[in-house]
Design an enzyme around this catalytic site. Structure first.
Site, PDB file in Angstrom:
ATOM      1  N   GLU A 149       0.820  -1.216   0.000  1.00 34.89           N
ATOM      2  CA  GLU A 149       0.000   0.000   0.000  1.00 34.89           C
ATOM      3  C   GLU A 149       0.851   1.263   0.000  1.00 34.89           C
ATOM      4  O   GLU A 149       0.451   2.296  -0.538  1.00 34.89           O
ATOM      5  CB  GLU A 149      -0.946   0.011   1.199  1.00 34.89           C
ATOM      6  CG  GLU A 149      -2.085  -1.005   1.102  1.00 34.89           C
ATOM      7  CD  GLU A 149      -1.720  -2.367   1.665  1.00 34.89           C
ATOM      8  OE1 GLU A 149      -0.529  -2.593   1.995  1.00 34.89           O
ATOM      9  OE2 GLU A 149      -2.621  -3.226   1.778  1.00 34.89           O
ATOM     10  N   PHE A 153     -12.081  -7.586  13.430  1.00 35.00           N
ATOM     11  CA  PHE A 153     -10.951  -8.041  12.626  1.00 35.00           C
ATOM     12  C   PHE A 153     -10.563  -6.968  11.609  1.00 35.00           C
ATOM     13  O   PHE A 153     -11.400  -6.442  10.898  1.00 35.00           O
ATOM     14  CB  PHE A 153     -11.300  -9.347  11.903  1.00 35.00           C
ATOM     15  CG  PHE A 153     -10.179  -9.838  11.023  1.00 35.00           C
ATOM     16  CD1 PHE A 153      -8.954 -10.193  11.579  1.00 35.00           C
ATOM     17  CD2 PHE A 153     -10.334  -9.918   9.652  1.00 35.00           C
ATOM     18  CE1 PHE A 153      -7.902 -10.621  10.769  1.00 35.00           C
ATOM     19  CE2 PHE A 153      -9.284 -10.347   8.836  1.00 35.00           C
ATOM     20  CZ  PHE A 153      -8.075 -10.700   9.400  1.00 35.00           C
ATOM     21  N   LYS A 182     -17.695  -1.244   5.127  1.00 35.62           N
ATOM     22  CA  LYS A 182     -18.132  -2.228   4.139  1.00 35.62           C
ATOM     23  C   LYS A 182     -19.647  -2.173   3.900  1.00 35.62           C
ATOM     24  O   LYS A 182     -20.107  -2.268   2.761  1.00 35.62           O
ATOM     25  CB  LYS A 182     -17.732  -3.622   4.623  1.00 35.62           C
ATOM     26  CG  LYS A 182     -17.906  -4.701   3.577  1.00 35.62           C
ATOM     27  CD  LYS A 182     -17.232  -6.000   4.016  1.00 35.62           C
ATOM     28  CE  LYS A 182     -17.261  -7.018   2.872  1.00 35.62           C
ATOM     29  NZ  LYS A 182     -16.561  -8.265   3.246  1.00 35.62           N
ATOM     30  N   MET A 206      24.053   9.208   2.790  1.00 30.45           N
ATOM     31  CA  MET A 206      23.831  10.506   3.418  1.00 30.45           C
ATOM     32  C   MET A 206      24.051  10.427   4.926  1.00 30.45           C
ATOM     33  O   MET A 206      24.609  11.351   5.529  1.00 30.45           O
ATOM     34  CB  MET A 206      22.417  11.006   3.121  1.00 30.45           C
ATOM     35  CG  MET A 206      22.138  12.398   3.635  1.00 30.45           C
ATOM     36  SD  MET A 206      23.307  13.605   2.990  1.00 30.45           S
ATOM     37  CE  MET A 206      22.384  14.253   1.602  1.00 30.45           C
TER      38      MET A 206
HETATM   39  C1  TPP Z   1      12.106   5.902   5.547  1.00 28.80           C
HETATM   40  C2  TPP Z   1      13.362   6.580   5.934  1.00 28.80           C
HETATM   41  N1  TPP Z   1      14.150   6.048   6.905  1.00 28.80           N
HETATM   42  C3  TPP Z   1      15.292   6.652   7.254  1.00 28.80           C
HETATM   43  C4  TPP Z   1      15.693   7.808   6.656  1.00 28.80           C
HETATM   44  C5  TPP Z   1      16.982   8.497   7.077  1.00 28.80           C
HETATM   45  N2  TPP Z   1      17.908   8.543   5.938  1.00 28.80           N
HETATM   46  C6  TPP Z   1      18.079   9.659   5.201  1.00 28.80           C
HETATM   47  S1  TPP Z   1      19.108   9.424   3.928  1.00 28.80           S
HETATM   48  C7  TPP Z   1      19.392   7.829   4.367  1.00 28.80           C
HETATM   49  C8  TPP Z   1      20.316   6.970   3.585  1.00 28.80           C
HETATM   50  C9  TPP Z   1      19.849   6.737   2.216  1.00 28.80           C
HETATM   51  O1  TPP Z   1      20.676   5.767   1.630  1.00 28.80           O
HETATM   52  P1  TPP Z   1      20.596   5.470   0.100  1.00 28.80           P
HETATM   53  O2  TPP Z   1      19.202   5.310  -0.343  1.00 28.80           O
HETATM   54  O3  TPP Z   1      21.509   4.328  -0.203  1.00 28.80           O
HETATM   55  O4  TPP Z   1      21.110   6.810  -0.579  1.00 28.80           O
HETATM   56  P2  TPP Z   1      22.549   7.512  -0.552  1.00 28.80           P
HETATM   57  O5  TPP Z   1      22.516   8.537   0.529  1.00 28.80           O
HETATM   58  O6  TPP Z   1      23.565   6.453  -0.311  1.00 28.80           O
HETATM   59  O7  TPP Z   1      22.636   8.120  -1.894  1.00 28.80           O
HETATM   60  C10 TPP Z   1      18.675   7.507   5.518  1.00 28.80           C
HETATM   61  C11 TPP Z   1      18.726   6.196   6.190  1.00 28.80           C
HETATM   62  C12 TPP Z   1      14.833   8.336   5.672  1.00 28.80           C
HETATM   63  N3  TPP Z   1      15.100   9.490   5.049  1.00 28.80           N
HETATM   64  N4  TPP Z   1      13.700   7.697   5.315  1.00 28.80           N
END
Ligand code: TPP
Lengths: 170, 561
Positions: free
Chosen positions: B47, B109, B159, B475
């Protein structure tokens, strides 16, 4: 997170007209908790139009927060109108029921204080009175202060209600 | 007519052609009615995927995206998407099934109080208790989602309401006494804005997503050029002003360009247009645009004066306000705007020249993520719809793909939702089957909604995922490097799937590039195939995003490398 308060904190009374619908109060209290605004008192009931309820809400904050309170309330779809009554002449009232201890010859004293404040005695037992007092904040505060040393057993307040002075209506 | 039929007739009346959803017991009457095929239903694998698809669809087209899910877990799985759409003002309407009215509140449920749960992350929501209210509620839901400051609306349908019958007539207008958005903008305020702009020596236009939502890119372009006033865009506003233009400063904020942030710092007038002074833009409020007065144009009064006191507020639709502002400016006679702003524009040109966005690609070295973004721009001639996930790759996409037009960049700005980009790309692709749609992804984020590969394959969508695969949560790793003394807690994705095989397992195409000279051929191949493709670009792991202003910092703290 409550935001930073930069300006001077003031208390304001808002009158809010809302759709008389399921869940509206939840939207309002949810908004206050989510944004870190505080609610000092809140009272709500239907108006002369059964589809509309009126809320009187007392909150505190600096100018920026009070402005946000107003705007965020307005942003809710179920909110029909918001008036910051503190910006205009208005009358406010609150009612309080106070259960006071009347043992040990205190009955006369409680009675006297009640008279001064035009309280009604609405319940009597051998050991207690229930006083009903209506007034503005100052009066309610004063009566509570005077009764406290005598032994307040229980207290319940309606929360403030308020209305603008003059011919205009909300 | 039965509630489920009323649902379909109402959506047809709203011009809905596609629904994104996932079925279940409480919503089955409506899925059953959809079996007639009068509205296309896209079966998503989660979803959350459905909501982001609807968001992608909405952001690409400007029309509300529609979601249909079941009660309980179906409802709770849409919460992230609703919060995302709420933050980014994306118009979507989400329908959830609910247990029958007679058992609501009994812990039946798959019962969840979804209206209660989503109150704070929807623009508005409804529980329909009587089939007689269904058509009007749907009408209001679409109206609220798409008008004013757009946003998500949820409609919960028990429903028994979907099964009950009543006469059907679809209302042709909506009147909600508590909801009358101001669109026109106050004439006197707009006149004052024109005067302030004419009096300014170093004005900057700071334009956000509101420009895109109100279809005001042409007006913004005209305003910039007419008044010789440079423009910076927020992440949400990219494409609202041509990304290659002398007056364009680049994106501003935490990972904004040196020029954009310096221009804001030195400006004497900032005109905020459909933007909301988010903390990723302002950093430390005390040191933000210290020498500037602010004009703020926004349709949402609560956005104005929320973080920054504003000299001149204008509540209204951005497009209408800009049109009227332009009219006022044109009526002013004898002002040579370019001459008046000559030294300001010269200063800006110097910053642009001295501090461009930089990276180096060694032809024989490790693949650089920025290079991949630039190549994507080159190969698609800037015409693709780009979506992103959240992280470093998102910032590089924003910095190195030059967005020339609105609705070409679809990203999760306010909530920063990993897992957004791929389903959003699917939604955009469904809206525009013939366009090239590319999700610039991180390997971490892609895995959060990777299951939608099955959706892309099932509906034969030529959507492309370009993973900038750095084998880490880049990041976060960057923050650990700068702010946590290099303690890389929980950010290594050392166990990862083979993305090529993963794509193939789903029936999509997988391609990999590890060297610079492989990038272009891989991209060209992916675009040529017209099939769902996952591109695994194995990039340098330790590369960081610059410039960077640390959280709560200001221009003084900007790191350039
Ligand atoms: C749902 C969610 N969980 C945690 C975060 C915190 N967060 C921000 S950037 C990031 C890392 C993203 O990694 P990736 O997708 O591999 O991208 P990169 O930064 O390596 O380009 C995280 C964990 C977030 N933004 N969204």
């Amino acid at each position: 997170m409550p935001r930073q308060q930069n300006g001077e904190v003031q208390r304001h009374t808002f009158a809010v007209l809302v759709e008389n619908q399921f869940g509206v109060l939840g939207r309002i209290t949810g908004l206050f908790s989510a944004r870190g605004f505080n609610i000092e008192s809140l009272s709500v009931a239907e108006t002369e139009d059964p589809s509309v309820s009126r809320i009187t809400l007392v909150t505190a904050g600096d100018d920026m927060i009070l402005e946000q309170v107003n705007k965020q309330l307005n942003r809710l779809i179920d909110v029909i109108k918001v008036t910051d009554l503190s910006e205009e002449p208005h009358v406010d009232r609150e009612m309080v029921l106070i259960k006071v201890n009347t043992e040990d010859f205190r009955r006369a004293e409680v009675f006297r204080i009640g008279e001064i404040f035009r309280a009604k005695i609405v319940d009597v037992t051998a050991k207690t009175y229930v006083l009903e007092v209506t007034g503005d904040e100052g009066k309610i505060g004063a009566v509570i202060d005077l009764l406290k040393p005598l032994g307040i057993k229980e207290i319940v307040r309606t929360g403030k209600i308020a209305i603008g002075r003059g011919q205009g209506a909300m | 007519m039965q509630g489920a039929e009323i649902f379909i007739e109402s959506l047809l009346a709203e011009g809905v052609d596609t629904i994104f959803g996932h079925p279940g017991g409480a919503i089955l009457p409506i899925n059953d009615a959809l079996y007639s095929g009068r509205i296309r239903h896209i079966l998503t694998r989660h979803e959350q995927g459905a909501v982001h698809m609807a968001e992608g669809y909405a952001r690409a087209t400007g029309r509300p995206g529609v979601v249909l899910v079941t009660s309980g877990p179906g409802g709770t799985n849409v919460v992230t998407g609703l919060a995302d759409a709420f933050m980014d003002s994306t118009p979507i309407v989400v329908f959830t099934g609910q247990v029958p009215t007679g058992v609501i509140g009994n812990d039946a449920f798959q019962e969840a109080d979804i209206v209660g749960i989503t109150r704070s992350c929807t623009k508005h929501n409804y529980l329909v208790r009587d089939v007689k209210d269904l058509a009007r509620t749907i009408k209001e839901a679409f109206y609220i989602a798409a008008s004013g400051r757009p946003g998500p609306v949820l409609v919960d349908i028990p429903k028994d309401v979907a099964n009950a019958s009543t006469d059907f007539s679809y209302p042709d207008s909506v009147d909600i006494r508590g909801y009358r958005p101001t669109t026109l903008g106050h004439a006197g305020q707009i006149r004052r804005a024109a005067e302030m702009l004419a009096a300014a020596e170093r004005p900057v236009i700071y334009a956000g997503g509101g420009v895109i939502h109100s279809e005001a890119a042409a007006e913004l372009h005209e305003l910039g050029e007419f008044a010789a006033t440079p423009v910076t865009n927020t992440l949400m506003g990219l494409g609202g002003f041509p990304g290659r233009h002398d007056l364009w400063l680049g994106m501003l904020g935490m990972h904004g360009t040196y020029t954009a942030n310096m221009a804001m710092d030195q400006a004497d007038l900032v005109i905020a247009v459909g933007a909301r002074f988010d903390d990723r833009v302002t950093g430390n409020l005390e040191e933000f645009c210290v020498g500037a007065e602010f004009i703020h144009i926004d349709i949402d009064p609560s956005s104005i004066g929320k973080n920054i006191p504003v000299t001149l507020p204008i509540v209204g639709d951005v497009k209408m306000c800009l049109q009227r502002l332009l009219k006022e400016l044109r009526a002013m006679e004898g002002k040579d705007w370019y001459a008046a702003h000559a030294s300001w524009l010269t200063q800006i040109a110097e910053w642009q020249r001295d501090f461009p966005l930089l990276y180096e690609q060694d032809p024989d070295g490790e693949l650089m993520p920025q290079y991949v973004c630039e190549q994507i721009y080159e190969v698609t001639a800037g015409e693709a719809i780009i979506t992103t996930e959240v992280g470093q790759h998102q910032m590089w996409a924003a910095q190195f793909y030059h967005f020339m037009k609105p609705r070409h960049f679809i990203t999760s700005g306010g909530l920063g939702t990993m897992g957004y980009g791929f389903p959003a790309a699917i939604g955009a692709q469904i809206a525009y089957p013939d366009r090239t749609v590319i999700d610039i992804a991180g390997d971490g984020s892609f895995q959060m909604n990777v299951q939608e590969l099955a959706t892309a394959v099932q509906y034969d969508l030529p959507v492309i995922v370009a993973i900038l695969n750095n084998h880490s949560l880049g990041m976060v790793r960057q923050w650990q490097q700068f702010f946590y003394e290099g303690r890389y807690a929980d950010t290594s994705l050392e166990v990862s799937p083979d993305y090529v095989k993963l794509a193939e397992a789903y029936g999509a195409v997988g391609l990999r590039a590890t060297k610079p000279d492989e990038v272009r051929p891989a991209l060209e191949e992916a675009i040529r195939l017209r099939r769902p493709v996952v591109l695994d670009f194995v990039v340098k792991m330790t590369e960081n995003v610059f410039p960077m202003i640390p959280t709560g910092g200001s221009i003084k703290d900007m790191l350039l490398a």
